[in-house]
Write a protein that holds these residues in place. Structure first.
Motif: not given
Length: 114
Positions: A19, A23, A27
């Motif tokens: 991930q 991310h 993010a």
């Protein structure tokens, strides 16, 4: 198009290493260069042409596997550590004049990279 670059050293704590790409994009709004699934094809093209990075800009250079949880041995016994040197197709672009200062700083912070 913003052609800036940041070199990150990630320490996934959840063991969900797959991930990292997702991310970073969601993010931090910073896709991994060369990522065709979560990245930006224009940015990938720029870095491919300017420094020759024609691959995903992600490399697992260090892996530490703890002993099995059911093991009765001491905590440091049975730990497996692996170092994977950078491949030439990744090391070359990282040492390019445009990225040289970033790479030198990364090696200063984490000497095992060198």
């Amino acid at each position: 198009m913003n052609k800036s670059l940041t070199l990150l050293l990630c320490h996934p704590r959840t063991r969900r290493t797959h991930q990292i790409r997702r991310h970073l994009r969601k993010a931090l709004m910073s896709p991994v260069i060369g990522d065709v699934e979560h990245g930006d094809s224009r940015v990938n093209r720029h870095w491919r042409k300017s420094i020759g990075l024609d691959r995903l800009g992600l490399h697992c250079w260090y892996l530490r596997l703890p002993p099995e949880a059911s093991s009765s041995s001491p905590p440091d016994d049975g730990v497996i550590e692996c170092l994977a040197p950078l491949t030439l197709d990744f090391a070359g672009p990282l040492k390019h004049e445009k990225l040289g200062p970033l790479w030198a700083e990364a090696c200063r912070v984490e000497p095992r990279l060198g």
